[in-house]
Scaffold this motif. Structure first.
Motif, short mmCIF file in Angstrom:
data_model
loop_
_atom_site.label_atom_id
_atom_site.label_comp_id
_atom_site.label_asym_id
_atom_site.label_seq_id
_atom_site.Cartn_x
_atom_site.Cartn_y
_atom_site.Cartn_z
N MET A 560 0.81 -1.22 0.00
CA MET A 560 0.00 0.00 0.00
C MET A 560 0.85 1.27 0.00
SD MET A 560 -3.17 -0.56 -0.37
CE MET A 560 -3.83 1.04 0.07
N GLN A 561 2.13 1.15 0.34
CA GLN A 561 2.99 2.33 0.32
C GLN A 561 3.20 2.85 -1.10
OE1 GLN A 561 6.40 0.69 2.39
NE2 GLN A 561 5.84 1.75 4.28
N TYR A 562 2.98 1.99 -2.11
CA TYR A 562 3.06 2.48 -3.48
C TYR A 562 2.04 3.60 -3.69
CZ TYR A 562 6.10 -1.33 -5.05
OH TYR A 562 7.17 -2.18 -5.23
N ASP A 563 0.90 3.48 -3.05
CA ASP A 563 -0.16 4.47 -3.22
C ASP A 563 0.14 5.74 -2.43
OD1 ASP A 563 -2.58 5.35 -4.29
OD2 ASP A 563 -3.72 4.67 -2.56
N THR A 564 0.89 5.62 -1.34
CA THR A 564 1.11 6.77 -0.46
C THR A 564 2.50 7.39 -0.59
OG1 THR A 564 1.78 5.26 1.33
CG2 THR A 564 -0.54 5.89 1.23
N LEU A 565 3.51 6.58 -0.95
CA LEU A 565 4.89 7.08 -0.94
C LEU A 565 5.57 7.09 -2.30
CD1 LEU A 565 6.30 5.44 2.32
CD2 LEU A 565 5.57 7.78 2.00
N ALA A 566 5.09 6.30 -3.25
CA ALA A 566 5.78 6.19 -4.53
C ALA A 566 5.81 7.50 -5.30
CB ALA A 566 5.13 5.10 -5.39
N HIS A 567 4.92 8.42 -4.98
CA HIS A 567 4.90 9.71 -5.67
C HIS A 567 6.21 10.46 -5.48
CE1 HIS A 567 4.54 12.42 -2.15
NE2 HIS A 567 3.98 11.37 -1.58
N ASN A 568 6.94 10.14 -4.41
CA ASN A 568 8.20 10.83 -4.15
C ASN A 568 9.22 10.62 -5.27
OD1 ASN A 568 8.13 12.10 -1.36
ND2 ASN A 568 7.34 10.06 -0.90
N ILE A 569 9.13 9.51 -5.98
CA ILE A 569 10.06 9.25 -7.09
C ILE A 569 9.37 9.35 -8.43
CG2 ILE A 569 9.78 6.74 -7.23
CD1 ILE A 569 13.11 8.66 -7.39
N ASP A 641 -8.75 1.39 -7.07
CA ASP A 641 -9.31 1.59 -8.41
C ASP A 641 -9.19 3.03 -8.87
OD1 ASP A 641 -9.98 -1.05 -8.63
OD2 ASP A 641 -12.06 -0.79 -7.97
N ASN A 642 -9.26 3.96 -7.94
CA ASN A 642 -9.27 5.38 -8.29
C ASN A 642 -8.03 6.10 -7.77
OD1 ASN A 642 -12.24 5.79 -9.39
ND2 ASN A 642 -12.40 4.53 -7.55
N SER A 643 -6.94 5.35 -7.67
CA SER A 643 -5.73 5.90 -7.08
C SER A 643 -5.12 7.01 -7.94
CB SER A 643 -4.70 4.79 -6.88
OG SER A 643 -3.43 5.32 -6.57
N PHE A 644 -4.85 8.14 -7.33
CA PHE A 644 -4.17 9.24 -8.00
C PHE A 644 -2.77 8.81 -8.42
CE2 PHE A 644 -1.53 12.96 -8.23
CZ PHE A 644 -2.33 13.97 -8.71
N THR A 645 -2.07 8.13 -7.51
CA THR A 645 -0.70 7.70 -7.80
C THR A 645 -0.66 6.72 -8.96
OG1 THR A 645 -0.15 7.97 -5.45
CG2 THR A 645 1.40 6.73 -6.79
N LYS A 646 -1.63 5.83 -9.04
CA LYS A 646 -1.68 4.87 -10.15
C LYS A 646 -1.81 5.59 -11.48
CE LYS A 646 -4.32 1.06 -12.11
NZ LYS A 646 -5.54 0.21 -12.01
N ASP A 683 -6.74 10.80 -3.73
CA ASP A 683 -5.34 11.17 -3.55
C ASP A 683 -4.88 10.74 -2.16
OD1 ASP A 683 -2.85 12.25 -3.55
OD2 ASP A 683 -3.46 14.30 -4.05
N SER A 684 -4.13 9.63 -2.11
CA SER A 684 -3.65 9.09 -0.84
C SER A 684 -2.18 9.41 -0.60
CB SER A 684 -3.86 7.57 -0.80
OG SER A 684 -5.22 7.24 -0.95
N ARG A 685 -1.62 10.32 -1.38
CA ARG A 685 -0.21 10.66 -1.21
C ARG A 685 0.05 11.25 0.18
NH1 ARG A 685 0.74 14.64 -6.11
NH2 ARG A 685 -1.34 15.29 -5.41
#
Length: 965
Positions: A560-569, A641-646, A683-685
């Protein structure tokens, strides 16, 4: 014994299970050509067609499915219905299909009709109804699940679980995206049904031979409370929790703490603050009484010191505005300070009470100065706690300027008062002082460096003090594990943040010092998450993304950290460093490849596999009657399904794919298009993981330390539209309309609206696009307009000719800006002297962004040739000339920067810059000398500087690797 037909069916199923779709379709077609018939065979054939048919031939499986679902007599076999259900679901969830809204709704109606026709032919069939509900629940198709469950609970009234399935389905349908009418209708129905179940509940459910449809489990009670909150029926839920059959002390609730908290929350939501205060008061008095008498603690006393209770207790007292309640609250707080050291929650409650009462009550017995007194008292009691600053910050912000100065002086004096002296001091005493001094530094940053009138001297004095603390702590914590944070880490992070702020004041070299300091910190505290995040952001700002890749790998982002933390890269990765990098792993004798495409692909795989896991766990929860868990899974599923990061990953993946491929041979292999419908995006960033000493109303640190403005839903919408346009341009001629439901005219119009709304927001609102990204939007808007005009009136129509002129003008302006070194490209003149600007992220975003623009133009020209549009030769020739001039200019910039980075003496100049040494002069700045001492000498700084220069060279090599021919 299996028949010949069973064995043939099993052969097809084996091929499907092994993803051998070609062999599966051959087996199906061979049997159909021989004249074999049967719903099961035709269903398998349609299912395989859904998986192997290319997007432009998606009508073939649709026809097969329509024929099966509309045949007479209707399909009744559960196996066949299950295969058809999976086929429909696969079609609706495949992203490369590009169904229009009408076709998608038609497919959904056909799927529903299939089950309704089966139920009409075979009414009151429990097995069929249960299968319909189970398959609908499996894919969270709540409309069908609601129909199936309502029919099921009516058909089989003696199965109580069916009744609660219907309640769950109605409630789920009311909270998922739907029309306002549907939400209201199904929410009200769910509330009526669950209220009826509450009315039927008895005091002793275990004595009943059959509980019927009444609530008998905690999970069912939780479901009632969730529905009541959603429907704003707070008073009804409060009555339930005070009843004999389902109340807090009932055999069902059993005083479970979740119901105690729910009761308080419901009363607060209903505005019944006196009831909230009385409930919290009873819990706190019981906890205090049991504790003082040494008796076994009750459930209330175990949870009495819960901040949830204290917070609602103080808040309810404030809202009642009653003198008697005020006095009783103060008395209860005093009792917790009488005989023992109060807990952190008690002290925070006392502080909150003091601030709230003095602000809102005329009858408060203490003058305003009690805020300063209380804050001093709290600091004195908690300065050895790392949470001290975060606890006091909201209250310190409310002080007057004079009070802030007094409080800051108090923290500094208190810190000096406990500083160990002499050589006999224990390490425990030194660590305690280091924590107190770190807290004092945080308040110093908060109260001094965030003011409007701060000076460069203020920053330098703060940094020196923080570095002195770092040096003091260098010998502490030697026995700690590498996973533990060391005592001086907080001071290092504060100094690095101050360095960054100093760079914003015009001292660009401060960024290098910040990264060098964090590099030293992470040598010992290898897993300090705050330091890693800060270093990652600083590397990105410097444009050293290959170093940022290594830091990101140390964050160990997963699940789940992909949805919350992956935006950093992932944020703007395509225009920062789209190519892979091979580098030596520290402390290990191996080379690791950092490939942006692979990292994004792995993250996207998580989003796909999570859906399967959620489905499996939801089915298990349904079997066990864990309705609250199902609602949690539903919430997670909606976020995935509606992830901003995705969506950001899908966009960056496609942009990277194009930049790393040759334009002349590129043909996109990615199937899933990002969505341009952003209304339901979640947006779960996470932006609150860094150490942040900024005032509450100020810009957060994670927003300050970033390589460009923060993308929002408009950014997703804009670049999703660009990706839909690119999908058109690289698709097989004449078949692109299946890939996206949008026409070129639609895309052009939407891009124009987005671009203009971003640059002309009322009141000068903040943009979500960089200057380069706005130029890309404008270019793609004109390309889409040109495509629309060509399709409407031909390549020589007035509209098409105007669009060619617009394209030409955009490219000319871009070329002129780069040649004149304007609009944020001043860093192109690179040198390493304190007076000049250094290479940073803007250089690479400008270079890669310009190359992306050129690729888009070349895609359009290639597409026009393939479709035989016969564009005007003169216009095409001029556009190609400008494209090649721009391409040569960007390459010249990258080559020039590379040459300057490889000149002799660049490394020593870099080291002198970081360590504040002057050429032909023995004098060294205080901060530079301190950094040299901390980093372990000049050699370590040389290694660090070498990594920075190497990373720049790798990024510049990436610019030179992009091809547009």
């Amino acid at each position: 014994m299996s028949t010949l037909t069973d064995r043939k069916d099993n052969n097809i199923l084996d091929a499907i299970n092994h993803d051998d779709w070609k062999h599966a379709i051959q087996l199906c077609q061979k049997r159909i050509k021989k004249g074999e018939k049967g719903d099961y065979l035709f269903a398998l054939h349609a299912y395989v067609l859904c998986h192997i048919s290319p997007p432009y031939a998606r009508g073939q499986p649709l026809d097969s499915l329509y024929n099966l679902t509309s045949k007479e007599p209707p399909v009744l076999d559960i196996k066949v219905l299950g295969i058809l259900q999976d086929a429909f679901e696969y079609l609706l969830t495949r992203q490369d299909v590009g169904f229009s809204q009408d076709v998608s709704e038609s497919v959904q109606r056909c799927r529903t009709m299939m089950w309704e026709r089966a139920m009409k032919a075979k009414p009151n069939d429990e097995t069929l109804l249960k299968e319909w509900f189970t398959l609908s629940f499996k894919c969270f198709n709540w409309k069908n699940a609601q129909k199936a469950s309502m029919a099921l609970q009516k058909t089989v009234p003696n199965r109580r679980e069916y009744y609660f399935w219907a309640v769950l389905a109605n409630f789920a349908l009311s909270i998922t995206p739907a029309s306002q009418t549907e939400r209201k209708l199904f929410g009200a129905l769910a509330f009526r049904m669950v209220s009826k179940a509450a009315e039927d509940a008895t005091i002793n459910p275990e004595t009943l031979l059959s509980p019927g449809r009444s609530i008998v489990t905690q999970q069912e009670l939780h479901l009632l409370l969730e529905i009541s909150k959603d429907q704003k029926q707070h008073d009804e839920a409060i009555l339930v929790l005070s009843s004999a059959s389902l109340g807090l002390k009932s055999d069902i609730a059993k005083n479970d703490w979740s119901f105690v908290r729910a009761d308080i929350l419901l009363k607060a939501l209903a505005g019944r603050y006196l009831d909230v205060w009385n409930t919290c008061k009873a819990i706190l008095l019981q906890a205090r009484q049991d504790s003082s008498q040494g008796s076994p603690l009750s459930i209330e006393s175990k949870r009495g010191d819960d901040w949830f209770i204290w917070n609602h207790f103080i808040d309810a007292q404030r809202r009642t505005e009653d003198q008697a309640i005020f006095n009783q609250t103060a008395k209860i707080l005093d009792t917790y300070f009488e005989t023992q050291i109060p807990s952190r929650n008690v002290q925070l409650a006392r502080l909150k009470f003091s601030v709230d009462s003095n602000t809102l009550h005329d009858y408060a017995p203490e003058p305003r100065r009690s805020l300063l007194v209380r804050c001093r008292k709290f600091y004195a009691d908690n300065m050895l706690s790392m949470s001290c600053f975060n606890d006091l910050m909201p209250y310190a912000e409310q002080m007057t300027n004079r009070e802030k100065q007094d409080f800051l002086q108090y923290t500094q004096e208190h810190s000096r008062g406990i500083k160990p002296s002499g050589t006999n001091s224990s390490e425990k005493e030194k660590v305690a002082w280091a924590i107190a001094e770190t807290n004092s530094l945080k308040f110093s940053y908060f109260l001094k460096l965030t003011r409007m009138e701060k000076s460069t001297e203020d920053f330098e004095n703060f940094i020196l003090k923080a570095l002195e603390l770092c040096e003091y702590c260098s010998d502490l914590g030697q026995d700690l594990l590498v996973t533990d944070n060391r005592p001086g880490d907080g001071a290092s992070i504060l100094a690095a943040t101050a360095f960054f702020q100093l760079s914003n004041e015009g001292n660009s070299a401060a960024l290098f010092k910040a990264v060098a300091l964090l590099d030293h910190l992470l040598t010992f505290s290898k897993h300090n998450y705050q330091a890693l995040l800060l270093q990652l952001r600083l590397y990105q700002i410097l444009g050293t993304h290959s170093q940022a890749f290594k830091v990101y790998g140390r964050l160990y982002v997963k699940k789940m950290q992909y949805d919350t933390l992956a935006h950093n890269i992932v944020t703007r990765l395509s225009t920062s460093h789209p190519f892979s990098v091979a580098s030596m792993v520290e402390d290990e004798d191996k080379v690791e490849l950092f490939d942006p495409k692979c990292d994004i692909r792995q993250a996207l795989k998580f989003f796909d596999t999570t859906k399967t896991s959620i489905t499996r766990m939801s089915q298990l929860a349904l079997e066990q009657g864990s309705y609250s868990e199902i609602l949690e899974f539903l919430d997670v599923s909606f976020k995935i399904d509606n992830s901003f990061t995705k969506q950001m990953m899908l966009i960056e993946q496609r942009r990277i794919e194009r930049l790393t491929s040759r334009t002349s041979t590129y043909s996109h292999q990615l199937t899933e298009l990002p969505t341009f419908h952003t209304a339901n995006l979640v947006d779960s960033r996470s932006f609150d993981l860094m150490m942040d000493c900024q005032p509450e109303k100020a810009i957060r640190v994670e927003e300050l330390i970033s390589h460009g403005v923060r993308p929002n839903s408009k950014w997703i919408q804009g670049f999703a539209l660009i990706e839909h346009l690119m999908a058109m341009l690289v698709a097989t001629p004449g078949k692109h309309t299946v890939l996206t439901p949008l026409s070129p005219g639609d895309i052009s119009q939407r891009l124009a609206i987005l671009r203009l709304s971003d640059t002309n927001q009322p009141g000068g609102g903040e943009s979500t696009f960089t200057t380069q990204e706005l130029r890309m939007l404008e270019l793609c808007e004109k390309i889409a307009y040109a495509e629309a005009e060509i399709l409407k009136g031909g390549a020589h129509s007035p509209g098409a000719m105007k669009s060619f002129s617009d394209l030409e003008e955009i490219l000319k302006v871009t070329l002129k800006e780069i040649e004149e070194n304007s609009l944020g490209t001043e860093m192109l003149k690179f040198s390493l002297t304190p007076a000049d600007t250094y290479i940073d992220y803007r250089l690479f975003q400008r270079c890669f962004g310009t190359l992306e623009m050129l690729q888009s133009v070349m895609f359009f020209l290639r597409h026009a040739d393939q479709c035989k549009y016969k564009l005007p030769r003169t216009n095409v020739s001029r556009i190609k000339t400008i494209v090649h001039d721009l391409f040569a200019q960007v390459r010249s910039i990258a080559s020039s920067a590379k040459n300057k980075l490889t000149e002799g003496g660049i490394l020593s100049a870099f080291v002198n810059l970081v360590l504040e040494r002057r050429e032909n002069d023995d004098e060294q700045g205080k901060i530079g000398a301190m950094l040299e001492k901390l980093a372990g000498g000049e050699t370590s700084t040389e290694i660090f500087a070498g990594r920075i220069i190497e990373s720049w060279l790798e990024a510049l090599d990436g610019v030179l690797r992009v091809k547009i021919d």
